[in-house]
Design an enzyme around this catalytic site. Sequence first.
Site, PDB file in Angstrom:
ATOM      1  N   ARG A  39       7.174   6.898 -10.556  1.00  0.00           N
ATOM      2  CA  ARG A  39       6.984   6.118  -9.317  1.00  0.00           C
ATOM      3  C   ARG A  39       8.165   6.348  -8.357  1.00  0.00           C
ATOM      4  NH1 ARG A  39       3.484   6.605 -11.487  1.00  0.00           N
ATOM      5  NH2 ARG A  39       2.022   5.225 -12.500  1.00  0.00           N
ATOM      6  N   SER A  55      -0.249  -2.868  -9.581  1.00  0.00           N
ATOM      7  CA  SER A  55       0.821  -3.310 -10.497  1.00  0.00           C
ATOM      8  C   SER A  55       1.993  -3.791  -9.656  1.00  0.00           C
ATOM      9  CB  SER A  55       1.283  -2.147 -11.368  1.00  0.00           C
ATOM     10  OG  SER A  55       0.197  -1.673 -12.114  1.00  0.00           O
ATOM     11  N   GLU A  82       7.346  -3.100  -7.651  1.00  0.00           N
ATOM     12  CA  GLU A  82       6.894  -1.757  -7.253  1.00  0.00           C
ATOM     13  C   GLU A  82       6.584  -1.678  -5.750  1.00  0.00           C
ATOM     14  OE1 GLU A  82       4.053   0.240  -9.941  1.00  0.00           O
ATOM     15  OE2 GLU A  82       3.020   0.913  -8.144  1.00  0.00           O
TER      16      GLU A  82
HETATM   17  C1  LIG Z   1      -5.760  -2.352  -6.581  1.00  0.00           C
HETATM   18  C2  LIG Z   1      -4.581  -1.388  -6.573  1.00  0.00           C
HETATM   19  C3  LIG Z   1      -4.446  -0.455  -7.596  1.00  0.00           C
HETATM   20  C4  LIG Z   1      -3.372   0.446  -7.600  1.00  0.00           C
HETATM   21  N1  LIG Z   1      -3.279   1.347  -8.620  1.00  0.00           N
HETATM   22  C5  LIG Z   1      -2.264   2.240  -8.618  1.00  0.00           C
HETATM   23  C6  LIG Z   1      -2.159   3.207  -9.660  1.00  0.00           C
HETATM   24  O1  LIG Z   1      -2.989   3.276 -10.565  1.00  0.00           O
HETATM   25  N2  LIG Z   1      -1.119   4.066  -9.631  1.00  0.00           N
HETATM   26  C7  LIG Z   1      -0.184   4.038  -8.632  1.00  0.00           C
HETATM   27  O2  LIG Z   1       0.743   4.865  -8.663  1.00  0.00           O
HETATM   28  N3  LIG Z   1      -0.255   3.143  -7.629  1.00  0.00           N
HETATM   29  C8  LIG Z   1      -1.268   2.252  -7.598  1.00  0.00           C
HETATM   30  N4  LIG Z   1      -1.352   1.325  -6.592  1.00  0.00           N
HETATM   31  C9  LIG Z   1      -0.323   1.285  -5.550  1.00  0.00           C
HETATM   32  C10 LIG Z   1      -0.698   2.057  -4.259  1.00  0.00           C
HETATM   33  O3  LIG Z   1      -2.067   2.294  -4.203  1.00  0.00           O
HETATM   34  C11 LIG Z   1       0.051   3.378  -4.144  1.00  0.00           C
HETATM   35  O4  LIG Z   1       1.443   3.165  -4.169  1.00  0.00           O
HETATM   36  C12 LIG Z   1      -0.302   4.135  -2.858  1.00  0.00           C
HETATM   37  O5  LIG Z   1       0.237   5.430  -2.901  1.00  0.00           O
HETATM   38  C13 LIG Z   1       0.199   3.427  -1.591  1.00  0.00           C
HETATM   39  O6  LIG Z   1      -0.380   4.123  -0.510  1.00  0.00           O
HETATM   40  P1  LIG Z   1      -0.533   3.456   0.904  1.00  0.00           P
HETATM   41  O7  LIG Z   1      -1.031   4.501   1.828  1.00  0.00           O
HETATM   42  O8  LIG Z   1      -1.341   2.244   0.806  1.00  0.00           O
HETATM   43  O9  LIG Z   1       0.992   3.115   1.228  1.00  0.00           O
HETATM   44  P2  LIG Z   1       1.524   1.857   2.060  1.00  0.00           P
HETATM   45  O10 LIG Z   1       1.422   0.655   1.195  1.00  0.00           O
HETATM   46  O11 LIG Z   1       0.909   1.803   3.386  1.00  0.00           O
HETATM   47  O12 LIG Z   1       3.082   2.244   2.210  1.00  0.00           O
HETATM   48  C14 LIG Z   1       3.917   2.315   1.067  1.00  0.00           C
HETATM   49  C15 LIG Z   1       5.226   3.040   1.454  1.00  0.00           C
HETATM   50  O13 LIG Z   1       4.909   4.387   1.776  1.00  0.00           O
HETATM   51  C16 LIG Z   1       5.423   4.674   3.100  1.00  0.00           C
HETATM   52  N5  LIG Z   1       4.509   5.611   3.759  1.00  0.00           N
HETATM   53  C17 LIG Z   1       3.206   5.447   4.066  1.00  0.00           C
HETATM   54  N6  LIG Z   1       2.735   6.542   4.701  1.00  0.00           N
HETATM   55  C18 LIG Z   1       3.807   7.398   4.820  1.00  0.00           C
HETATM   56  C19 LIG Z   1       3.974   8.685   5.387  1.00  0.00           C
HETATM   57  N7  LIG Z   1       2.984   9.341   5.998  1.00  0.00           N
HETATM   58  N8  LIG Z   1       5.217   9.263   5.302  1.00  0.00           N
HETATM   59  C20 LIG Z   1       6.254   8.628   4.700  1.00  0.00           C
HETATM   60  N9  LIG Z   1       6.130   7.399   4.160  1.00  0.00           N
HETATM   61  C21 LIG Z   1       4.920   6.804   4.214  1.00  0.00           C
HETATM   62  C22 LIG Z   1       5.472   3.351   3.815  1.00  0.00           C
HETATM   63  O14 LIG Z   1       6.382   3.397   4.896  1.00  0.00           O
HETATM   64  C23 LIG Z   1       5.915   2.440   2.686  1.00  0.00           C
HETATM   65  O15 LIG Z   1       7.305   2.542   2.503  1.00  0.00           O
HETATM   66  C24 LIG Z   1      -2.420   0.404  -6.556  1.00  0.00           C
HETATM   67  C25 LIG Z   1      -2.562  -0.532  -5.521  1.00  0.00           C
HETATM   68  C26 LIG Z   1      -3.639  -1.417  -5.528  1.00  0.00           C
HETATM   69  C27 LIG Z   1      -3.794  -2.401  -4.403  1.00  0.00           C
END
Ligand SMILES: Cc1cc2nc3c(=O)[nH]c(=O)nc-3n(C[C@H](O)[C@H](O)[C@H](O)COP(=O)(O)OP(=O)(O)OC[C@H]3O[C@@H](n4cnc5c(N)ncnc54)[C@H](O)[C@@H]3O)c2cc1C
Length: 418
Positions: free
Chosen positions: A189, A308, A409
């Site tokens: 992560r 998580s 996380e």
């Molecule tokens: C129901 C659920 C299940 C999940 N299961 C998993 C799992 O199985 N495994 C796992 O690893 N994670 C899981 N996650 C966590 C999440 O889905 C991941 O961390 C995902 O990659 C976040 O993506 P996002 O686009 O929503 O990021 P955001 O929440 O929008 O942003 C997170 C971070 O990334 C940065 N960011 C976003 N876009 C960019 C970009 N283009 N360039 C640089 N930085 C950027 C943001 O500034 C912020 O710091 C889960 C979440 C939920 C709600």
Amino acid sequence: MRDSFGSANSSAVPRSGTDTGAGTPMLADLTTIAVGGPVDRFIEPETEEAFVSAVRDADAAKLPLLTIGGGSNLLAGDEPFHGVVIRDGRRSIVVCGAKSSKFGENGDVEIVAEAGVNWDDFVVFCVESGFSGVEGLSGVPGTVGASVVQNIGAYGQEVASTVVSVCAFDREAGVICELSRDDMRFGYRNSALKSTMYKDPAMPADHYFPTPRYVVLSVTFRLHRSDCGEVAFGQLAKAFGVDVGATMPIAEIRRAVLQVRAAKGMLEDARRYASPWMLGCKDDRNVAQAIDADMTADADYDRHSCGSFFMNPILDEHQAAKLPADAPQFDAVRSDGSRGIKTSAAWLIDHAGFAKGYKIRENAHAGLSSLHTLALTNRGGATADDIVQLAQVIQEGVEATFGVRLVPEPVVVGMTLQ
Ligand SMILES: Cc1cc2nc3c(=O)[nH]c(=O)nc-3n(C[C@H](O)[C@H](O)[C@H](O)COP(=O)(O)OP(=O)(O)OC[C@H]3O[C@@H](n4cnc5c(N)ncnc54)[C@H](O)[C@@H]3O)c2cc1C
């Protein structure tokens, strides 16, 4: 390009998902846990040039900058965000071509996906095209851009193993650069990008928070041309009645992963894509399929989370020796490269006395998911403060019982949670 200004000066505590009526969204509208206050300005650029200049302009004006994707790894405070929120509005996926490789007649293929592509749309594209390597990551919410920031992982796969390079805008040097997989220094992560955001675990860095120094513009992946993939996780192997390492069609693996996720409440509520601020962020056909496939869609109160909430701790031998003998323990590498022992945050929470569905008090709006101990959920009308209070009670309970401090996380914006 969507570019809206609001007057996020109200000190009133907003409720989940309420419209500010001021032309900008609340962070509650943009996040899966559906909490967070109004924002001063929201921009959704549709070209790389516009995306980069929006980032440049915010930095030049020294405004707080939040580059948001699916908002699925974000916990934002109830107070207004006095800065700029930028969401990449580009959603293209391009197959660069196949080349012969060590994978024999199947070969491999390079694919470039823009940062704004919905992650699961990308997985659907790969599975339908017969490209294996990401099917185990089916149903992970969010975008391609953020997937490499925290090196998403699930069911025996991590995005790191498919990444060739990342094209990013370096906010410090003011240039677009290409980061190789080695440059990305992927870990559990973690990545070189995420490292720019923290000075210590959960302790935001002075300059680059909540957006990393490198803003991802696109990611180049290398996948195998094959309709089959490896079953890399015990729970999936059990569902198929095969051994770990067996080969199965990737479409079957995707189906099984989605079923296991649905049963744990670990799919986002796909109905959020019908809301005005999320329209167009995910392919309509995939939204409809996601709603159909989700068995637990009625269990609304388990659906609004960041997934998580705590990372699995990686302990040194001294700390691990203090755990009860039946605590899960796996070999792992610590962030400084030394050998460590990974244990399960869910096990610690459960064995510290916090069962599924736990709430601080009967009528609390936040609680543990009734399907998964590791998900903190907004059970309707929760504020960010409600979520933080619950998180702190759990951190303190686990620390008092096992001497281990759980690290959140999600990226926590506008609040302190360490
Ligand atoms: C129901 C659920 C299940 C999940 N299961 C998993 C799992 O199985 N495994 C796992 O690893 N994670 C899981 N996650 C966590 C999440 O889905 C991941 O961390 C995902 O990659 C976040 O993506 P996002 O686009 O929503 O990021 P955001 O929440 O929008 O942003 C997170 C971070 O990334 C940065 N960011 C976003 N876009 C960019 C970009 N283009 N360039 C640089 N930085 C950027 C943001 O500034 C912020 O710091 C889960 C979440 C939920 C709600």
